[in-house]
Design an enzyme around this catalytic site. Structure first.
Site, PDB file in Angstrom:
ATOM      1  N   ASP A   1       0.817  -1.211   0.000  1.00  9.12           N
ATOM      2  CA  ASP A   1       0.000   0.000   0.000  1.00  9.12           C
ATOM      3  C   ASP A   1       0.853   1.264   0.000  1.00  9.12           C
ATOM      4  O   ASP A   1       2.072   1.223   0.195  1.00  9.12           O
ATOM      5  CB  ASP A   1      -0.968   0.004   1.197  1.00  9.12           C
ATOM      6  CG  ASP A   1      -0.315  -0.456   2.504  1.00  9.12           C
ATOM      7  OD1 ASP A   1       0.932  -0.482   2.574  1.00  9.12           O
ATOM      8  OD2 ASP A   1      -1.058  -0.769   3.457  1.00  9.12           O
TER       9      ASP A   1
ATOM     10  N   ASN B   1      -7.606  -3.076  14.468  1.00 11.55           N
ATOM     11  CA  ASN B   1      -8.972  -3.438  14.079  1.00 11.55           C
ATOM     12  C   ASN B   1      -8.981  -4.619  13.116  1.00 11.55           C
ATOM     13  O   ASN B   1     -10.000  -4.907  12.495  1.00 11.55           O
ATOM     14  CB  ASN B   1      -9.686  -2.222  13.456  1.00 11.55           C
ATOM     15  CG  ASN B   1      -8.986  -1.709  12.205  1.00 11.55           C
ATOM     16  OD1 ASN B   1      -8.044  -2.333  11.707  1.00 11.55           O
ATOM     17  ND2 ASN B   1      -9.438  -0.584  11.684  1.00 11.55           N
TER      18      ASN B   1
ATOM     19  N   HIS C   1      -7.188  -4.920  10.342  1.00 10.23           N
ATOM     20  CA  HIS C   1      -6.955  -4.642   8.923  1.00 10.23           C
ATOM     21  C   HIS C   1      -5.658  -5.278   8.433  1.00 10.23           C
ATOM     22  O   HIS C   1      -4.723  -5.487   9.199  1.00 10.23           O
ATOM     23  CB  HIS C   1      -7.012  -3.137   8.618  1.00 10.23           C
ATOM     24  CG  HIS C   1      -5.865  -2.326   9.103  1.00 10.23           C
ATOM     25  ND1 HIS C   1      -6.021  -1.081   9.696  1.00 10.23           N
ATOM     26  CD2 HIS C   1      -4.519  -2.528   9.075  1.00 10.23           C
ATOM     27  CE1 HIS C   1      -4.832  -0.598  10.002  1.00 10.23           C
ATOM     28  NE2 HIS C   1      -3.903  -1.450   9.644  1.00 10.23           N
TER      29      HIS C   1
ATOM     30  N   GLU D   1      -9.697  -2.037   5.484  1.00 11.31           N
ATOM     31  CA  GLU D   1     -10.322  -1.804   6.780  1.00 11.31           C
ATOM     32  C   GLU D   1     -11.516  -2.740   6.962  1.00 11.31           C
ATOM     33  O   GLU D   1     -11.987  -3.338   6.000  1.00 11.31           O
ATOM     34  CB  GLU D   1     -10.794  -0.351   6.854  1.00 11.31           C
ATOM     35  CG  GLU D   1      -9.685   0.679   6.700  1.00 11.31           C
ATOM     36  CD  GLU D   1      -8.811   0.827   7.946  1.00 11.31           C
ATOM     37  OE1 GLU D   1      -8.840  -0.045   8.838  1.00 11.31           O
ATOM     38  OE2 GLU D   1      -8.087   1.836   8.024  1.00 11.31           O
TER      39      GLU D   1
HETATM   40  C1  F6R Z   1       1.421  -1.360   6.179  1.00 12.30           C
HETATM   41  C2  F6R Z   1       0.148  -2.019   6.336  1.00 12.30           C
HETATM   42  C3  F6R Z   1      -0.644  -2.003   7.604  1.00 12.30           C
HETATM   43  C4  F6R Z   1       0.172  -2.328   8.851  1.00 12.30           C
HETATM   44  C5  F6R Z   1      -0.689  -2.276  10.104  1.00 12.30           C
HETATM   45  C6  F6R Z   1       0.109  -2.507  11.366  1.00 12.30           C
HETATM   46  O1  F6R Z   1       1.936  -1.559   4.875  1.00 12.30           O
HETATM   47  O2  F6R Z   1      -0.277  -2.569   5.389  1.00 12.30           O
HETATM   48  O3  F6R Z   1      -1.693  -2.922   7.481  1.00 12.30           O
HETATM   49  O4  F6R Z   1       0.750  -3.588   8.703  1.00 12.30           O
HETATM   50  O5  F6R Z   1      -1.324  -1.041  10.185  1.00 12.30           O
HETATM   51  O6  F6R Z   1       0.980  -1.444  11.551  1.00 12.30           O
HETATM   52  P1  F6R Z   1       2.090  -1.448  12.698  1.00 12.30           P
HETATM   53  O7  F6R Z   1       3.095  -2.495  12.300  1.00 12.30           O
HETATM   54  O8  F6R Z   1       2.705  -0.070  12.668  1.00 12.30           O
HETATM   55  O9  F6R Z   1       1.402  -1.776  13.970  1.00 12.30           O
END
Ligand code: F6R
Length: 242
Positions: free
Chosen positions: A68, A137, A139, A144
């Site tokens: 992403d 959450n 995701h 989401e």
């Molecule tokens: C990032 C991504 C997100 C993160 C998620 C957890 O490329 O796709 O889904 O993996 O938000 O983020 P952290 O590791 O910062 O807790």
């Protein structure tokens, strides 16, 4: 079924993930790797850089696809995922620039960019190993809760919780972008192998829901229950509710 490896702490999560990526690259030097950003994979990338420097692990023939990117942040913006990937990994290993793929959140035509990204993954014969983190959450990528399981690479609106979680990296919440381009759930599920990393108590609920509860679009990571080769590498704290 999701396989789960519970290790002691963040360092071990990072090491176990890096070892599996290194094995993949050794057995298939032209492997296609899917990468994630966020705080969780930083230790894994650090370990891969160490393996490159100290053990001669070469990435010269791999291709990469990131999950992403924020819409509206230039590649040199310090919070863009382009910047993150070069800072944390690409600048320090021998991956070829031309083999790196990250969605372009600055594209004039964002819809066309999403189609182009999906095509590029197909052209590369799909992703051999996709690394994932997980949001509080549930995701994955920026898919989401509520994201359809048949979704593909597209522009999405970020949830308020995700924007607040990521605000710590920006000067203020207002600066956190509202939109992102993300691989879809179906795009992620087509990866031949998936490794999801999680560390810390804040992820315990999302991990438990993803693994133990019936799969639901309200917990996007629960879709991974249907993947034939998916491993969660998590530390004790993230495993607290299992
Ligand atoms: C990032 C991504 C997100 C993160 C998620 C957890 O490329 O796709 O889904 O993996 O938000 O983020 P952290 O590791 O910062 O807790």
């Amino acid at each position: 079924m999701i396989k789960v490896l519970v290790v002691r702490n963040y360092e071990e999560v990072s090491l176990e993930a890096a070892l599996r990526i290194a094995e993949t690259v050794k057995s298939k030097p032209d492997a296609v790797l899917g990468f994630a950003t966020g705080s969780t994979p930083i230790g894994c990338y650090r370990e891969l850089v160490r393996m490159h420097r100290m053990e001669g692990l070469s990435f010269s023939r791999i291709s990469t696809f990131n999950l992403d990117e924020y819409v509206g942040l230039a590649p040199d913006h310090s919070q863009s995922y382009h910047y993150y990937m070069f800072q944390n990994l690409f600048n320090h290993i021998d991956v070829k620039r031309g083999n790196i793929h990250i969605p372009n959140g600055m594209a004039k035509d964002l819809e066309e960019e999403c189609v182009r990204y999906e095509d590029a993954i197909k052209q590369a014969d799909g992703i051999d190993l996709q690394l994932l983190g997980i949001g509080r959450n549930g995701h994955i990528g920026f898919n989401e809760p509520g994201s359809p399981f048949d979704s593909r690479t597209r522009v999405v609106k970020l949830s308020e919780q995700t924007r607040m979680d990521n605000a710590r990296f920006f000067k203020s919440l207002d600066e956190v972008p509202m939109y992102a381009i993300t691989m879809g759930i179906a795009t992620i599920m087509e990866a031949k192998r998936i490794i999801l990393l999680a560390s810390g108590e804040a992820k315990a609920e999302a991990i438990a829901k993803a693994i133990k509860e019936p799969k639901t679009v309200m917990v996007p990571a629960s879709v991974l229950q249907d993947h034939s080769d998916c491993l969660f590498i998590i530390d004790k704290k993230a495993a607290l509710l299992l």
